[in-house]
Motif scaffolding. Structure first.
Motif, mmCIF file in Angstrom:
data_model
loop_
_atom_site.group_PDB
_atom_site.id
_atom_site.type_symbol
_atom_site.label_atom_id
_atom_site.label_comp_id
_atom_site.label_asym_id
_atom_site.label_seq_id
_atom_site.Cartn_x
_atom_site.Cartn_y
_atom_site.Cartn_z
ATOM 1 N N ARG A 1 -2.424 5.985 -6.551
ATOM 2 C CA ARG A 1 -1.153 5.414 -6.070
ATOM 3 C C ARG A 1 -0.376 4.729 -7.189
ATOM 4 O O ARG A 1 0.836 4.978 -7.354
ATOM 5 N N GLU B 1 11.550 -1.374 -7.222
ATOM 6 C CA GLU B 1 12.233 -0.415 -6.349
ATOM 7 C C GLU B 1 11.351 0.014 -5.180
ATOM 8 O O GLU B 1 11.854 0.280 -4.084
ATOM 9 N N VAL B 2 10.048 0.082 -5.394
ATOM 10 C CA VAL B 2 9.139 0.371 -4.269
ATOM 11 C C VAL B 2 9.177 -0.783 -3.270
ATOM 12 O O VAL B 2 9.157 -0.576 -2.050
ATOM 13 N N GLY B 3 9.230 -1.999 -3.787
ATOM 14 C CA GLY B 3 9.270 -3.198 -2.941
ATOM 15 C C GLY B 3 7.919 -3.895 -2.928
ATOM 16 O O GLY B 3 6.884 -3.251 -2.704
ATOM 17 N N ASP C 1 6.729 -6.100 -0.854
ATOM 18 C CA ASP C 1 6.111 -6.113 0.485
ATOM 19 C C ASP C 1 5.385 -4.796 0.747
ATOM 20 O O ASP C 1 4.277 -4.784 1.306
ATOM 21 N N LYS C 2 6.000 -3.696 0.333
ATOM 22 C CA LYS C 2 5.388 -2.383 0.505
ATOM 23 C C LYS C 2 4.131 -2.256 -0.352
ATOM 24 O O LYS C 2 3.102 -1.725 0.099
ATOM 25 N N LEU C 3 4.190 -2.762 -1.575
ATOM 26 C CA LEU C 3 3.022 -2.720 -2.452
ATOM 27 C C LEU C 3 1.867 -3.520 -1.862
ATOM 28 O O LEU C 3 0.711 -3.087 -1.908
ATOM 29 N N ASP C 4 2.186 -4.675 -1.302
ATOM 30 C CA ASP C 4 1.156 -5.510 -0.680
ATOM 31 C C ASP C 4 0.567 -4.822 0.544
ATOM 32 O O ASP C 4 -0.651 -4.848 0.774
ATOM 33 N N GLU C 5 1.418 -4.181 1.315
ATOM 34 C CA GLU C 5 0.959 -3.457 2.509
ATOM 35 C C GLU C 5 0.030 -2.308 2.130
ATOM 36 O O GLU C 5 -1.020 -2.111 2.755
ATOM 37 N N ASP C 6 0.403 -1.552 1.100
ATOM 38 C CA ASP C 6 -0.425 -0.425 0.664
ATOM 39 C C ASP C 6 -1.770 -0.902 0.109
ATOM 40 O O ASP C 6 -2.801 -0.252 0.326
ATOM 41 N N LYS D 1 -3.400 -3.598 1.033
ATOM 42 C CA LYS D 1 -4.229 -4.002 2.170
ATOM 43 C C LYS D 1 -4.793 -2.787 2.900
ATOM 44 O O LYS D 1 -5.933 -2.824 3.393
ATOM 45 N N LYS D 2 -4.023 -1.708 2.977
ATOM 46 C CA LYS D 2 -4.527 -0.481 3.599
ATOM 47 C C LYS D 2 -5.710 0.071 2.796
ATOM 48 O O LYS D 2 -6.702 0.530 3.376
#
Length: 530
Positions: A313, A513-515, A517-522, A524-525
């Motif tokens: 990723r 640009e990815v964000g 919050d999105k990086l943190d969410e990914d 955690k997944k």
């Protein structure tokens, strides 16, 4: 009076040198890991008057106490561009306490076994070693002989027969030879200590010490003393089975390491004493640790898969590491400068968060395996990612004492020309620039901000300091606490091939640009993958 003035001048000279080198380090890419300079600083520090050394040890003790209470603090730094201010509440940056481990200095003893009669001489040394120490151990098995040079030669012979290139490094370079021996010695000593601790924990409290004496022909005498210093520091600072950082209340152990000055060969004595054992409310021995270890054993495959998912990723798809193009291999694009593409070796340590000797044994054995495999061929290894899940919940402990031990051990092993070590963690924070974090860490937020300003003004105008810090932190946030080991020649080649400021500016733009919050969410997944 003259003596006092001399001591004062010596202390002032050291302070000036430390400041100058500190500025130099901040200007360097931490991926290049200038270990030789660090090691010389440690040697120089050992020559400072005793009052300064005592002050440093007191400071270190206070740092260790503080690090377990808080994992984040920062202060404004005048390196930062004037528009951006550093915030002490930033969740992505912190001030790194600096851990300095006092180690022995001086010249090494000459190795008399490096001559045409080395085999005969080593055999004579072994006999003398056994005569000297046979009465100092409880049983014959506690007197151990480990010839690292012989192990390396046997490994090289075996690897060359299988088509691998285990000896592709410049074997005429004495530094490489010394470093390889130091790596094997470190792996052997840490594993022996780990096993000794495990054996001691099974004994009744107040029994005699568990002790082993290890003879290490061809090892560096000073390097071995420094390794003993590291183990002693770990014990004195309670960074061990008695560690307050641990969420497990373990048996109270006393660990001692020393080097025998009068031995015919470099010899280290390891002893462990169990003062008490952990029992439950009914007075029975608590087996929670064995249950946790069994659980972790079953999760080894999952932990490695999580790490691979992160590599794909972040490093591959987002291009954060331009020299990693797949989950299985790294070193791409460096062939024209003599660096082959090799495998990424995924390792796993089931060490609990107070089992530092076990973690170090796992790490140095992984490094030893990488060196034996060589950088190329079907078994060649380019880099290591070793995950230690039990250290996920305390970044300050991981980035501070743990990496201080690793850094000092690289110097003790004389392994600077061979490897570099880099820190990753699920809670990683970017250094705020107010202190030097040690080697293997991300550049400071002010430095990253300057690079963004110099290379991408449009992006710079959009960012606050917390965004810059987040851009640094997410380059190092892995699903689990991870030690990354890279080959020194790969680091050197990569440093010469890339523009550091431009690369980090590009990486921060990509992550922004990815964000976040999105990086943190990914992330955690990935941590929940089963």
């Amino acid at each position: 009076m003259a003596s006092k003035r001399s001591c004062l001048r010596q202390s002032q000279t050291y302070l000036i040198l430390l400041i100058v080198l500190g500025l130099h380090f901040n200007l360097k890419d931490t991926h290049s890991l200038q270990y030789p300079l660090s090691h010389r600083l440690l040697q120089l520090k050992s020559k400072i008057p005793s009052t300064s050394k005592h002050h440093d040890r007191t400071s270190t003790t206070k740092q260790f106490s503080t690090i377990l209470k808080s994992s984040s603090s920062s202060s404004p730094n005048d390196e930062a561009p004037e528009r951006i201010e550093s915030s002490s509440s930033c969740p992505f940056s912190m001030k790194f306490p600096r851990y300095r481990i006092p180690v022995s200095g001086g010249k090494d003893k000459p190795n008399k076994s490096n001559n045409i009669f080395s085999g005969l001489f080593t055999s004579m040394q072994k006999s003398e070693f056994e005569r000297k120490f046979s009465k100092n151990v409880n049983k014959k098995e506690d007197l151990i002989w480990f010839d690292a040079k012989k192990t390396i030669l046997e490994s090289s012979s075996s690897s060359s027969g299988s088509g691998s290139s285990a000896v592709s490094e410049n074997e005429d370079d004495e530094r490489i030879k010394k470093g390889k021996i130091g790596i094997h010695v470190s792996a052997f000593v840490w594993r022996t200590l780990s096993n000794l601790i495990q054996e001691t924990m099974k004994q009744e409290p107040q029994q005699h010490d568990q002790k082993v004496i290890i003879g290490l022909p061809n090892a560096s005498f000073i390097g071995l003393k420094q390794l003993a210093d590291i183990i002693s520091w770990m014990e004195e600072e309670s960074i061990n089975y008695n560690s307050k950082s641990s969420k497990h209340d373990s048996r109270n152990l006393i660990i001692h390491a020393s080097v025998e000055e009068d031995s015919p060969i470099p010899t280290i004595i390891l002893s462990v004493t169990c003062a008490k054992q952990q029992t439950d409310s009914d007075g029975n021995l608590n087996d929670d640790e064995d249950a946790i270890r069994l659980k972790n054993h079953h999760n080894e495959y999952i932990v490695k898969e999580r790490t691979k998912s992160w590599v794909e990723r972040i490093l591959v798809k987002m291009g954060i590491c331009p020299f990693t193009k797949s989950v299985t291999k790294s070193g791409h694009g460096l062939g024209d400068v003599g660096v082959p593409v090799g495998k990424i070796a995924y390792h796993y340590s089931n060490a609990l968060d107070f089992q530092i000797a076990t973690l170090m044994a796992d790490t140095w054995e992984a490094i030893s395996n990488m060196i034996q495999a060589g950088p190329s061929g079907k078994d060649g290894i380019s880099s290591i990612l070793l995950a230690a899940p039990e250290f996920d919940h305390n970044f300050s402990f991981w980035a501070g004492p743990i990496f201080a031990i690793l850094e000092a051990n690289v110097g003790a092993a004389s392994a600077e020309p061979i490897i570099g070590v880099v820190c990753f963690h699920p809670q990683y924070k970017t250094p705020d620039g107010s202190s030097f974090p040690g080697f293997g860490h991300m550049h400071s937020s002010p430095r990253l901000s300057k690079w963004v300003k110099d290379n991408d003004v449009e992006l710079f105008d959009k960012l606050e300091m917390k965004d810059v810090s987040a851009g640094g932190a997410f380059q190092r946030r892995t699903p689990h606490a991870t030690i990354n080991i890279l080959r020194a020649e790969q680091l050197e080649a990569a440093e010469g091939r890339r523009s550091t400021g431009s690369l980090y500016s590009t990486n921060i733009r990509t992550l922004f640009e990815v964000g976040f919050d999105k990086l943190d969410e990914d992330l955690k997944k990935e941590q929940q993958l089963v």
